[in-house]
Design an enzyme around this catalytic site. Structure first.
Site, PDB file in Angstrom:
ATOM      1  N   TYR A   4       0.846  -1.208   0.000  1.00 18.53           N
ATOM      2  CA  TYR A   4       0.000   0.000   0.000  1.00 18.53           C
ATOM      3  C   TYR A   4       0.877   1.252   0.000  1.00 18.53           C
ATOM      4  CZ  TYR A   4      -3.596   3.321   1.550  1.00 18.53           C
ATOM      5  OH  TYR A   4      -4.449   4.399   1.658  1.00 18.53           O
ATOM      6  N   LYS A  61       1.114   4.011  -3.119  1.00 14.19           N
ATOM      7  CA  LYS A  61       0.763   5.430  -2.999  1.00 14.19           C
ATOM      8  C   LYS A  61       1.977   6.314  -3.300  1.00 14.19           C
ATOM      9  CE  LYS A  61      -3.607   4.805  -1.790  1.00 14.19           C
ATOM     10  NZ  LYS A  61      -4.718   5.149  -2.683  1.00 14.19           N
TER      11      LYS A  61
HETATM   12  P1  NAP Z   1     -13.454   2.213   1.471  1.00 12.67           P
HETATM   13  O1  NAP Z   1     -14.384   2.779   2.478  1.00 12.67           O
HETATM   14  O2  NAP Z   1     -12.840   0.880   1.682  1.00 12.67           O
HETATM   15  O3  NAP Z   1     -14.188   2.248   0.052  1.00 12.67           O
HETATM   16  C1  NAP Z   1     -13.494   1.763  -1.057  1.00 12.67           C
HETATM   17  C2  NAP Z   1     -14.272   2.058  -2.295  1.00 12.67           C
HETATM   18  O4  NAP Z   1     -13.482   1.594  -3.403  1.00 12.67           O
HETATM   19  C3  NAP Z   1     -15.594   1.337  -2.370  1.00 12.67           C
HETATM   20  O5  NAP Z   1     -16.520   2.162  -3.049  1.00 12.67           O
HETATM   21  C4  NAP Z   1     -15.280   0.090  -3.204  1.00 12.67           C
HETATM   22  O6  NAP Z   1     -16.387  -0.403  -3.954  1.00 12.67           O
HETATM   23  C5  NAP Z   1     -14.264   0.661  -4.160  1.00 12.67           C
HETATM   24  N1  NAP Z   1     -13.382  -0.331  -4.756  1.00 12.67           N
HETATM   25  C6  NAP Z   1     -12.580  -1.216  -4.144  1.00 12.67           C
HETATM   26  N2  NAP Z   1     -11.933  -1.973  -5.056  1.00 12.67           N
HETATM   27  C7  NAP Z   1     -12.335  -1.524  -6.277  1.00 12.67           C
HETATM   28  C8  NAP Z   1     -12.052  -1.898  -7.603  1.00 12.67           C
HETATM   29  N3  NAP Z   1     -11.197  -2.903  -7.888  1.00 12.67           N
HETATM   30  N4  NAP Z   1     -12.664  -1.222  -8.609  1.00 12.67           N
HETATM   31  C9  NAP Z   1     -13.546  -0.226  -8.348  1.00 12.67           C
HETATM   32  N5  NAP Z   1     -13.861   0.177  -7.105  1.00 12.67           N
HETATM   33  C10 NAP Z   1     -13.260  -0.477  -6.088  1.00 12.67           C
HETATM   34  O7  NAP Z   1     -12.216   3.202   1.200  1.00 12.67           O
HETATM   35  P2  NAP Z   1     -11.942   4.719   1.656  1.00 12.67           P
HETATM   36  O8  NAP Z   1     -11.420   4.700   3.032  1.00 12.67           O
HETATM   37  O9  NAP Z   1     -13.092   5.573   1.290  1.00 12.67           O
HETATM   38  O10 NAP Z   1     -10.670   5.037   0.720  1.00 12.67           O
HETATM   39  C11 NAP Z   1     -10.786   5.693  -0.511  1.00 12.67           C
HETATM   40  C12 NAP Z   1      -9.385   6.090  -0.959  1.00 12.67           C
HETATM   41  O11 NAP Z   1      -8.756   6.875   0.053  1.00 12.67           O
HETATM   42  C13 NAP Z   1      -8.446   4.901  -1.216  1.00 12.67           C
HETATM   43  O12 NAP Z   1      -7.650   5.134  -2.339  1.00 12.67           O
HETATM   44  C14 NAP Z   1      -7.586   4.876   0.037  1.00 12.67           C
HETATM   45  O13 NAP Z   1      -6.315   4.301  -0.184  1.00 12.67           O
HETATM   46  C15 NAP Z   1      -7.485   6.344   0.349  1.00 12.67           C
HETATM   47  N6  NAP Z   1      -7.153   6.633   1.735  1.00 12.67           N
HETATM   48  C16 NAP Z   1      -7.979   6.205   2.743  1.00 12.67           C
HETATM   49  C17 NAP Z   1      -7.623   6.481   4.051  1.00 12.67           C
HETATM   50  C18 NAP Z   1      -8.469   6.033   5.213  1.00 12.67           C
HETATM   51  O14 NAP Z   1      -8.007   6.162   6.362  1.00 12.67           O
HETATM   52  N7  NAP Z   1      -9.688   5.576   5.015  1.00 12.67           N
HETATM   53  C19 NAP Z   1      -6.437   7.164   4.329  1.00 12.67           C
HETATM   54  C20 NAP Z   1      -5.627   7.582   3.284  1.00 12.67           C
HETATM   55  C21 NAP Z   1      -6.011   7.309   1.986  1.00 12.67           C
HETATM   56  P3  NAP Z   1     -17.367  -1.593  -3.404  1.00 12.67           P
HETATM   57  O15 NAP Z   1     -18.160  -0.981  -2.277  1.00 12.67           O
HETATM   58  O16 NAP Z   1     -18.221  -1.934  -4.561  1.00 12.67           O
HETATM   59  O17 NAP Z   1     -16.448  -2.679  -2.931  1.00 12.67           O
END
Ligand code: NAP
Length: 253
Positions: free
Chosen positions: A158, A162
């Site tokens: 991961y 990034k």
């Molecule tokens: P999340 O709640 O796990 O949601 C992930 C989303 O991505 C869901 O809509 C999921 O769809 C979709 N997804 C997963 N695999 C996919 C694929 N192969 N093709 C298309 N869609 C896919 O994630 P989040 O926390 O909102 O994170 C969003 C972004 O922010 C990510 O890039 C993550 O790395 C980044 N980020 C998150 C955090 C954190 O603390 N949460 C921190 C830093 C960065 P389904 O529902 O259909 O599975």
């Protein structure tokens, strides 16, 4: 911030978490949303129904599959006639600590993580560039992570994905600037979503919140605010920028 009246915005991974908040924020400013999801069509439909305005739609595609990305981009531009903003938000966060992981699991984690978080985004950018070039430019905002800078000992793929995403975004900002396509990045620290729920609700939760002097993690809406800011026309000269959204939990200069 400016409004996005009738601007066409595609958000990957929009069925929950940060992607959902981004869709709500753009729609509230007048944009039309194409909301990508991987599998949870009920959740994606719920988001579409929650959006202000009309003309939004949900579209299923696995961003880790190159052919699916091509199909998604062609379908969205076919429906909208153009694409003004692409938010590459979909990402996965797989634990695979090197001292507690068999070789097959290790390889799979690297392949899956890079396949979505880096190569998937690269493929999205490829098609966005082809379409945006024809229509006087656009904005691409990639969702990275604090982990690119701070290290991810339990999730090394991961962190690497990034860091690669940051480097790729900056290269594309240079390559696509002449076409008025602006590429920028947000790098959140921990955000309250499904991705982090187990960690935040577990014994490490309070310590994670304590990483910030604000004693909390970000809300998805705070990350969405940064993304909408970067998609403003007035933010064009921020192309190549990486915007930290981490509550001063990790400082770099
Ligand atoms: P999340 O709640 O796990 O949601 C992930 C989303 O991505 C869901 O809509 C999921 O769809 C979709 N997804 C997963 N695999 C996919 C694929 N192969 N093709 C298309 N869609 C896919 O994630 P989040 O926390 O909102 O994170 C969003 C972004 O922010 C990510 O890039 C993550 O790395 C980044 N980020 C998150 C955090 C954190 O603390 N949460 C921190 C830093 C960065 P389904 O529902 O259909 O599975």
């Amino acid at each position: 911030m400016e409004d996005f009246n009738d601007k066409k915005v595609l958000i990957t991974g929009g069925s929950r978490g940060i992607g959902r908040a981004v869709a709500i924020a753009f729609a509230a400013r007048g944009a039309k949303i194409a909301l990508n999801f991987r599998q949870d069509s009920a959740a994606a439909t719920e988001v579409i129904e929650a959006l202000e305005g009309e003309g939004h739609f949900a579209i299923k595609a696995d961003i880790s599959k190159a052919h699916a990305v091509e199909g998604l981009m062609k379908a969205v531009v076919g429906e909208f006639g153009q694409l003004d903003v692409l938010v590459n938000n979909a990402g996965i966060y797989i634990a695979h600590p090197i001292d507690d992981c068999d070789y097959a699991t290790w390889q799979q984690a690297w392949s899956d993580t890079l396949g979505l978080n880096l190569t998937g985004v690269a493929n999205m950018c490829y098609w966005a560039a082809q379409f945006m070039k024809e229509k006087d430019g656009g904005h691409i905002i990639n969702v990275s992570s604090r982990g690119a800078f701070r290290g991810e000992p339990m999730h090394p793929a991961y962190g690497a994905s990034k860091a690669g995403l940051n480097a790729m975004s900056q290269s594309l900002a240079q390559a696509l600037g002449p076409h008025k396509i602006y590429v920028s990045v947000v790098a959140p620290g921990f955000v309250e979503t499904d991705m982090t729920k187990t960690l935040l609700d577990g014994p490490a939760g309070e310590g994670i919140k304590g990483q910030s002097p604000l004693q909390r993690v970000a809300s998805p809406e705070e990350v969405a605010h940064g993304i909408v800011f970067l998609a403003n026309q007035q933010s064009a000269f921020m192309t190549g920028a990486i915007l930290d959204i981490n509550g001063a939990s990790y400082l770099r200069s």
